[in-house]
Each structure stands twice: as C-alpha cells, then as structure tokens.
Design a protein around this motif. Structure first.
Motif, PDB file in Angstrom:
ATOM      1  N   SER A  57       1.111  -1.367   0.212  1.00  0.00           N
ATOM      2  CA  SER A  57       0.000   0.839  -0.053  1.00  0.00           C
ATOM      3  C   SER A  57       0.730   1.307   0.444  1.00  0.00           C
ATOM      4  CB  SER A  57      -0.799  -0.092   1.669  1.00  0.00           C
ATOM      5  OG  SER A  57      -1.399  -1.232   1.401  1.00  0.00           O
ATOM      6  N   TYR A  58       0.177   2.471  -0.800  1.00  0.00           N
ATOM      7  CA  TYR A  58       1.742   3.235  -1.198  1.00  0.00           C
ATOM      8  C   TYR A  58      -0.064   4.708  -1.318  1.00  0.00           C
ATOM      9  CZ  TYR A  58       0.880   1.148  -5.277  1.00  0.00           C
ATOM     10  OH  TYR A  58      -0.056   0.798  -6.135  1.00  0.00           O
ATOM     11  N   PHE A 104       5.548   5.216  -4.510  1.00  0.00           N
ATOM     12  CA  PHE A 104       5.880   3.847  -4.089  1.00  0.00           C
ATOM     13  C   PHE A 104       7.365   3.836  -4.721  1.00  0.00           C
ATOM     14  CE2 PHE A 104       6.286  -0.509  -5.665  1.00  0.00           C
ATOM     15  CZ  PHE A 104       6.866  -1.192  -4.344  1.00  0.00           C
ATOM     16  N   SER A 121       5.894   3.114   2.134  1.00  0.00           N
ATOM     17  CA  SER A 121       4.582   2.255   1.595  1.00  0.00           C
ATOM     18  C   SER A 121       4.261   0.772   2.730  1.00  0.00           C
ATOM     19  CB  SER A 121       5.299   1.396   0.679  1.00  0.00           C
ATOM     20  OG  SER A 121       5.953   1.937  -0.154  1.00  0.00           O
TER      21      SER A 121
END
Length: 467
Positions: free
Chosen positions: A407-408, A414, A421
């Motif tokens: 996830s970012y 990212f 992240s």
C-alpha cells in the motif's frame, strides 16, 4: 468494325501474341541496351494479366528481375471512372530480384530503365507548387499469394543489406486505406521464410523531418497472422545490436491496434518451438548513462491495452551484453539463456491507472543452473495498491506460496520512496535451504550465519538434503 474484330482475334491468337511479345521485348532491349525476354504474355480486355518467364538484365549483364509466373487482374472501369485501383488477385510464383545502389553516384541498377523511357524535364520550366500532399488513390486487393521469392537489396548510400526468401506469403485483406492509414487484414501466412537485414552505417539525417509527424498514425486490424518455420535476423553495426529469431510456430490475433488513440486489443498470441537471441555490443555511438540523484516523477501510460491470452511453449531465449558469458552456478544479468521456456497468461489489462494480469504458468531453466519449475500468480496494481494473490512458485530447492499486498499514497511515491509503503505478507508455505541465494550472491558461501541457515533450512529439512 471489321478492323476492330480482326484486331481482337489477332491479339487473342497465339501467333499474334508471339508477334507482340517479340516486338515489345526487342523495343525494350534496343532502348535499354540489355537483354529482355518473355515466354508468354496474355492480357484480356477485362484487365486480367498472365505473364510467364519475364527476364531482365541490368547494365552489367546480371539478373535484375526474373519472374516465373504471374497472374493478376485490374478492374478497368473503376480505374477509368473514379481512379480506383481494384486488384482482383495477385498470384505470383517464382520471383528473383536484385536491386543495388551505388554510394558514389547514388544511382540504382534499374535507373537505366527510367532514363530510357522518361524524358528529362528542364528545371527552368518547373513551376513551384505549394507544399501539399496529394491523396492516395483508393486501393482494393483480393487474395495475394507470393510463392518462392528470392530478393536482394544492397543500398550503399543508406547502408542497407537485405536478403529475403520464402516459400509462401499469403495476404487476404478487406481494407487498405493509405489516406487514413486504416488497414484491415483477415489472414497473413508466412511460411519457410529466411530474412536477413544488416545496417552497416547510420541513416543520413532526414531532409523532411516534419513529413511523418503530419501523417496520421495507423489503425490496424489483424484477424489471423501465422508465421511458421522461418528465420529472421536483424543486425545494426552503428547501434551494436543483433537479433536472431528462429520461429517454429507463431500466431497472433489482433482485433485492433489504434496508435492514434493509444489502444491495443489482442485476442490471442502464441509461440512455440522457437528461439530468440538478442546481443548488445557497446559502440562509439552508444550513449553514456549517467545516474541522476533527482527523483523522476512516475506517470501512468496513457494507453488502453487488453490481451485475452498469451501462450509460449518450449521456447529458448538468450540475451548477451558485451563480452559477458554464461557462468555455471552464478547468475549473470548480462548473459542469460532460458531454455524450456513456457509461459501462459490471460486477462491482461491496462487502462485508467489500473493494471491486471493472471499468470497461469512460468517455467524455465537458466544457463547458470537456476530453474523455475512453476510460478503462478494473480496480479493487480493501481495508484494505491499492488496485490499479488495466489502466488505459488517452486524451484529445485524452494517453495513459496502466499498473498502479498503493498500500500502507498501513489505509484510515484512507491517508486521513489518505497520505504514509506505498507506491506501485508500472508505466507501459506515457505520451504527453502537458501542455497539458491548463492546464484546471486556467491560471497554468502563463506558467511557463518548463511552456513547455519543452509544446514537447518526453513521448512521440512527432508525436502532439501544437504549437498
């Protein structure tokens, strides 16, 4: 009226056709000073042409063109009425052509034909025309069958050395619009082709660089394309690039390739029993790569790409950079050979900052000894997450199964700052003795902690007996 009837029967009779052929070839031979011969020529008033045994020499006495048998047809009325070129079919069996261009005079070896029949225009009588591109005539083609061709093109000015021969090339098209660059091809078959292209030096600068930029980008539809038992070789000395393809069987179904709108739709792509070899050699023209410390912003490609399925079976892929060589038990990214390469994927999608793909199978044996026996995964990526679901891979010494989530804030964040992240790793199975890490970092072999890891391993030790 009687004269027209007599002329008609004269042209249709074998005796009349022989007289016409002899007069025509004699006239061309005298005008050009070369040998010209035709075995048989038959032209109907409907526009059908049958030509056998056409032979034409160049000024050096070498074969310029030899055509064994040609059958084609041109509709007369559409050409007269609308200027439309409507070819009913082209059936051409046996063609040998040799075209050369001298670097000193920049003349082609067929220029004598043009000089013999075209009257030079006085440059003082030329009228300056406004810059404009004339529209191409409407073109319609029936079935095109080209068999047993052998072509040579050697251009010293442009540095092109091309040799091409094939057993059969068949093209069946339903749309061919050069003005809109809109092409619809129902079937293409290339069988037993051997094509070699060598670029000996760089192309000279274009005199009209804006010509291509003003042309529309092509719209292409290929229902079925098949290439079988063919060899294609491309080499560029100024670029230090060499590529060889030995194709056993290749198939492509491409419903739409719209380069104007950045849209690619592929229904199916398969290749089997083929070999691809790519080699890069640094040259004086190779640009130096400087590593910048500045972060480069990432932007999603403005493309719409969909691929129904891809299947590669029993292929071989090689890549070499410079003088690098394959080393056993050491992976070298500059010298890679993949044998027994199998790859299957479906549902590939890229559009509106979202990408998806399903990998059904990936397996190969790398030249260093590293092997992937099985790899499967479901991939999804957007501007917030990367998901790798149902990941399942097996090598000779390792097994890994699980689901992974990254996830970012954005894909740009990212790529440039991956440490910020979030990672969610859910392992279902992990078994390894870590020995395959030595392919990438051989120095680990002397590390005491790595030795202990190899001794104990992760997971059932009986699966990985010590060597």
């Amino acid at each position: 009226m009687l004269l027209l009837v007599g002329l008609f029967f004269f042209i249709r009779s074998p005796w009349g056709k022989n007289i016409i052929i002899q007069k025509a070839t004699s006239f061309v031979s005298k005008k050009t000073g070369t040998q010209v011969s035709i075995e048989k020529l038959f032209i109907t008033f409907g526009g059908n042409i049958y030509l056998n045994g056409l032979y034409l020499e160049d000024l050096e006495g070498d074969t310029l063109v030899y055509s064994h048998h040609l059958e084609t047809g041109l509709a007369i009325m559409p050409l007269i009425r609308d200027g439309e070129i409507k070819v009913s079919k082209i059936w051409w069996d046996g063609l040998e052509a040799n075209v050369t261009r001298d670097s000193l005079t920049e003349n082609f070896n067929f220029d004598f034909l043009i000089d013999a029949f075209v009257t030079p225009v006085d440059s003082t009588e030329l009228v300056q025309q406004p810059d404009s591109v004339a529209a191409f005539p409407n073109l319609t083609f029936g079935l095109v069958e080209l068999k047993n061709f052998k072509l040579k093109y050697f251009d010293q000015t442009l540095g092109i050395n091309l040799r091409a021969q094939w057993k059969e090339i068949t093209i069946d098209s339903d749309k061919f619009d050069l003005n809109k660059m809109d092409f619809g091809i129902q079937n293409i078959l290339i069988d037993n082709a051997d094509i070699t292209y060598l670029q000996t030096h760089a192309f000279p600068p274009s005199e009209n660089p804006d010509t291509l930029s003003s042309s529309p980008l092509p719209l292409l539809a290929l229902d079925k394309v098949r290439i079988q038992n063919s060899k294609i070789e491309y080499s560029s000395i100024p670029d230090g690039l060499s590529a060889k393809m030995d194709i056993g069987d290749f198939y492509l179904s491409l419903p739409e390739a719209n380069l104007e709108e950045n849209k690619i739709l592929v229904k199916s792509l398969t290749m089997s029993d083929s070999k691809i070899d790519l080699r890069l050699t640094p040259t004086s023209n190779t640009p130096s790569v400087t590593v910048s410390q500045e972060q480069v912003p990432f932007s999603w490609p403005d493309w719409w790409v969909e691929v129904g399925s891809i299947k590669f079976e029993n292929n071989e892929l090689s890549y070499f950079s410079g003088e690098s060589e394959i080393q056993k038990r050491i992976f070298n990214p500059d010298a890679i050979t993949l044998t027994g390469l199998n790859f299957e994927t479906h549902s590939i999608f890229l559009k509106d900052q979202e990408a998806k793909a399903v990998i059904d199978l990936l397996s190969f044996q790398e030249g260093s000894g590293l092997a992937i026996e099985r790899l499967q995964a479901k991939l999804e990526a957007d501007d917030k997450n990367i998901k790798i679901g149902k990941f399942d891979t097996k090598t000779a010494k390792s097994v890994l199964r699980g689901d992974f989530l990254v996830s970012y804030k954005s894909m740009d964040a990212f790529i440039n700052n991956p440490e910020n992240s979030g990672f969610d790793i859910r392992l279902q199975q992990l078994e390894t003795d870590a020995s395959e890490a030595l392919y990438f970092v051989p120095e680990l072999a002397s590390d005491i902690y790595f030795k202990e890891l190899r001794k104990n391993g992760i997971g059932p030790r009986e699966m990985f007996p010590a060597q």
